[in-house]
Design a protein around this motif. Structure first.
Motif, PDB file in Angstrom:
ATOM      1  N   GLU A  22       0.961  18.297  49.284  1.00 21.43           N
ATOM      2  CA  GLU A  22       1.430  16.924  49.499  1.00 21.43           C
ATOM      3  C   GLU A  22       2.941  16.889  49.740  1.00 21.43           C
ATOM      4  O   GLU A  22       3.423  16.135  50.584  1.00 21.43           O
ATOM      5  CB  GLU A  22       1.058  16.043  48.317  1.00 21.43           C
ATOM      6  CG  GLU A  22      -0.436  15.759  48.243  1.00 21.43           C
ATOM      7  CD  GLU A  22      -0.875  15.080  46.958  1.00 21.43           C
ATOM      8  OE1 GLU A  22      -0.102  15.078  45.963  1.00 21.43           O
ATOM      9  OE2 GLU A  22      -1.994  14.556  46.938  1.00 21.43           O
ATOM     10  N   GLY A  23       3.689  17.721  49.015  1.00 21.64           N
ATOM     11  CA  GLY A  23       5.133  17.801  49.217  1.00 21.64           C
ATOM     12  C   GLY A  23       5.482  18.303  50.614  1.00 21.64           C
ATOM     13  O   GLY A  23       6.419  17.797  51.254  1.00 21.64           O
ATOM     14  N   GLU A  37      12.482  26.031  59.391  1.00 23.12           N
ATOM     15  CA  GLU A  37      11.945  25.679  58.072  1.00 23.12           C
ATOM     16  C   GLU A  37      10.613  24.947  58.214  1.00 23.12           C
ATOM     17  O   GLU A  37       9.682  25.181  57.449  1.00 23.12           O
ATOM     18  CB  GLU A  37      12.939  24.816  57.299  1.00 23.12           C
ATOM     19  CG  GLU A  37      12.454  24.463  55.906  1.00 23.12           C
ATOM     20  CD  GLU A  37      13.403  23.538  55.154  1.00 23.12           C
ATOM     21  OE1 GLU A  37      13.004  23.096  54.062  1.00 23.12           O
ATOM     22  OE2 GLU A  37      14.508  23.261  55.644  1.00 23.12           O
ATOM     23  N   SER A  38      10.510  24.080  59.204  1.00 16.91           N
ATOM     24  CA  SER A  38       9.261  23.346  59.444  1.00 16.91           C
ATOM     25  C   SER A  38       8.117  24.306  59.721  1.00 16.91           C
ATOM     26  O   SER A  38       7.000  24.128  59.215  1.00 16.91           O
ATOM     27  CB  SER A  38       9.420  22.381  60.618  1.00 16.91           C
ATOM     28  OG  SER A  38      10.313  21.355  60.309  1.00 16.91           O
ATOM     29  N   ILE A  39       8.386  25.325  60.511  1.00  9.17           N
ATOM     30  CA  ILE A  39       7.349  26.311  60.825  1.00  9.17           C
ATOM     31  C   ILE A  39       6.941  27.066  59.561  1.00  9.17           C
ATOM     32  O   ILE A  39       5.748  27.250  59.297  1.00  9.17           O
ATOM     33  CB  ILE A  39       7.832  27.274  61.929  1.00  9.17           C
ATOM     34  CG1 ILE A  39       7.972  26.515  63.248  1.00  9.17           C
ATOM     35  CG2 ILE A  39       6.878  28.460  62.076  1.00  9.17           C
ATOM     36  CD1 ILE A  39       8.683  27.284  64.337  1.00  9.17           C
ATOM     37  N   ALA A  40       7.921  27.475  58.769  1.00  9.76           N
ATOM     38  CA  ALA A  40       7.625  28.229  57.546  1.00  9.76           C
ATOM     39  C   ALA A  40       6.819  27.394  56.556  1.00  9.76           C
ATOM     40  O   ALA A  40       5.839  27.878  55.975  1.00  9.76           O
ATOM     41  CB  ALA A  40       8.921  28.710  56.902  1.00  9.76           C
ATOM     42  N   ILE A  41       7.213  26.135  56.370  1.00  8.06           N
ATOM     43  CA  ILE A  41       6.477  25.326  55.392  1.00  8.06           C
ATOM     44  C   ILE A  41       5.116  24.899  55.936  1.00  8.06           C
ATOM     45  O   ILE A  41       4.168  24.723  55.175  1.00  8.06           O
ATOM     46  CB  ILE A  41       7.299  24.124  54.859  1.00  8.06           C
ATOM     47  CG1 ILE A  41       7.666  23.136  55.957  1.00  8.06           C
ATOM     48  CG2 ILE A  41       8.515  24.606  54.113  1.00  8.06           C
ATOM     49  CD1 ILE A  41       8.373  21.882  55.458  1.00  8.06           C
ATOM     50  N   TYR A  42       4.997  24.783  57.263  1.00 11.23           N
ATOM     51  CA  TYR A  42       3.696  24.498  57.860  1.00 11.23           C
ATOM     52  C   TYR A  42       2.735  25.654  57.579  1.00 11.23           C
ATOM     53  O   TYR A  42       1.572  25.439  57.215  1.00 11.23           O
ATOM     54  CB  TYR A  42       3.826  24.269  59.364  1.00 11.23           C
ATOM     55  CG  TYR A  42       2.497  24.016  60.034  1.00 11.23           C
ATOM     56  CD1 TYR A  42       1.945  22.743  60.048  1.00 11.23           C
ATOM     57  CD2 TYR A  42       1.779  25.062  60.613  1.00 11.23           C
ATOM     58  CE1 TYR A  42       0.708  22.515  60.639  1.00 11.23           C
ATOM     59  CE2 TYR A  42       0.553  24.843  61.206  1.00 11.23           C
ATOM     60  CZ  TYR A  42       0.021  23.568  61.217  1.00 11.23           C
ATOM     61  OH  TYR A  42      -1.211  23.354  61.795  1.00 11.23           O
TER      62      TYR A  42
END
Length: 83
Positions: A22-23, A37-42
């Protein structure tokens, strides 16, 4: 993405994994994370999603319903979704 990059996900219980997922969704939806960062957290989100799905399937497989005789007495159990 190497599977070993998110091995810690396998140790999380459902609630902890869902909270992290959810975070990640909130962070991605905000649009404030840089591309890398978006790619890594995705990718982490994908691992968390798969883990949550596996935990839900395992829990679902354990759910049983009690079978009753015509008199209403418990006579055993069967899978919840028995055909």
């Amino acid at each position: 993405m190497a599977d070993t990059a998110h091995d810690d996900v396998k140790t999380l219980n459902f609630e902890a994994a869902l909270e992290q997922l959810e975070g990640i969704v909130q962070k991605l939806e905000s649009g404030r994370a840089p591309l890398a960062e978006s790619i890594a957290i995705y990718e982490r989100g994908e691992a968390l999603k798969a883990h949550c799905e596996m935990l839900l399937k395992t829990a679902e497989a354990r759910i049983e319903k009690i079978t009753l005789s015509r008199e209403g007495k418990a006579i055993g159990t069967e899978p919840l979704d028995a055909q």
